[in-house]
Design a protein around this motif. Structure first.
Motif, short mmCIF file in Angstrom:
data_model
loop_
_atom_site.label_atom_id
_atom_site.label_comp_id
_atom_site.label_asym_id
_atom_site.label_seq_id
_atom_site.Cartn_x
_atom_site.Cartn_y
_atom_site.Cartn_z
N PRO A 102 33.03 37.75 49.25
CA PRO A 102 34.11 37.69 48.25
C PRO A 102 33.86 38.66 47.10
N PRO A 103 34.94 39.10 46.44
CA PRO A 103 34.79 39.96 45.27
C PRO A 103 34.24 39.16 44.09
N PRO A 104 33.63 39.80 43.11
CA PRO A 104 33.59 41.26 42.92
C PRO A 104 32.48 41.97 43.69
N LEU A 105 31.52 41.22 44.26
CA LEU A 105 30.47 41.90 45.02
C LEU A 105 31.04 42.50 46.29
N GLY A 106 31.89 41.76 46.96
CA GLY A 106 32.53 42.24 48.18
C GLY A 106 33.82 42.98 47.89
N PRO A 107 34.51 43.44 48.92
CA PRO A 107 35.75 44.22 48.75
C PRO A 107 36.82 43.43 48.02
N GLY A 108 37.70 44.16 47.30
CA GLY A 108 38.83 43.54 46.64
C GLY A 108 38.84 43.68 45.14
N ALA A 109 37.70 44.01 44.53
CA ALA A 109 37.62 44.18 43.08
C ALA A 109 37.64 45.68 42.75
N PRO A 110 38.00 46.05 41.52
CA PRO A 110 37.92 47.46 41.10
C PRO A 110 36.50 47.98 41.26
#
Length: 215
Positions: A102-110
């Motif tokens: 999950p974001p923000p560590l994983g994809p999907g966050a700026p």
């Protein structure tokens, strides 16, 4: 048995199991073998964290994991192979988190948020597992820069930096931002100098602010 590893996000590097030979395993192990492997690796990690790398013996791991010593030998061969498998196992878990978690560590966050989350997660990992990582660095202090784990970290960080600062030497910046994560330095700062994880991450934020200025 289906592959339990989640697929990488689009445009991300794939998660690769870093076996001692540098190649992914040919097929998924049987469920009972996979369960024994997990128990052995978790017990080995606990031994290293609590007593240091010298405590990692096949007999000690067998006792701590509740498996037979013959099972440990059949699965890993010797202490050197067990140690390599332990390093790789922890690295693959970390890869899964930043590539498909999950974001923000994983994809999907700026990208700026992802980069900061990545540095903080890397700090937590290196501090929590400093004894294990320090032993690996001591065994091959120079080769670690050519190891798949380091190359994967560098590639991920360079990808985020290219998004943030197009036209800059993202590869060099990634190398410099990774420099504080030498296991010997992390150990010196947190164990010998007494810096906390919070202080370490605050210093990383200061470095990152300089990199992101005017980005």
């Amino acid at each position: 048995m289906a592959d339990p590893t989640p697929p990488p996000a689009r445009g991300e590097l794939p998660v690769v199991a870093l076996t001692p030979g540098g190649t992914p395993p040919a097929r998924a192990p049987r469920s009972d073998a996979a369960e024994n492997r997990r128990k052995i690796l978790d017990a080995a990690a606990a031994l290293v964290a609590e007593q240091g790398p010298d405590a990692l013996t096949m007999n000690a791991v067998a006792r701590a994991s509740g498996t037979g010593v013959g099972t440990v030998y059949r699965r890993f061969g010797d202490v050197g192979q067990l140690f390599s498998a332990l390093l790789d196992d922890r690295e693959v878990r970390f890869q899964e988190a930043f590539l498909a978690g999950p974001p923000p560590l994983g994809p999907g966050a700026p990208p700026a948020e992802r980069l900061r989350a990545y540095l903080h997660a890397l700090a937590d990992r290196f501090i929590d597992q400093r004894e294990l990582l320090l032993a690996g660095e001591t065994a091959a202090p120079v080769a670690r820069y050519a190891h798949g784990s380091h190359l994967g970290r560098h590639a991920h960080m360079a990808m985020l930096l290219r998004q943030l600062r197009p036209g800059t030497d993202a590869s060099l910046l990634a190398h410099l931002l990774l420099a504080p994560f030498a296991p010997s330095l992390v150990t010196h700062l947190t164990r010998d100098q007494g810096y906390t994880a919070g202080q370490f991450k605050a210093a990383l934020d200061t470095l990152l602010a300089g990199v992101l200025a005017d980005a």
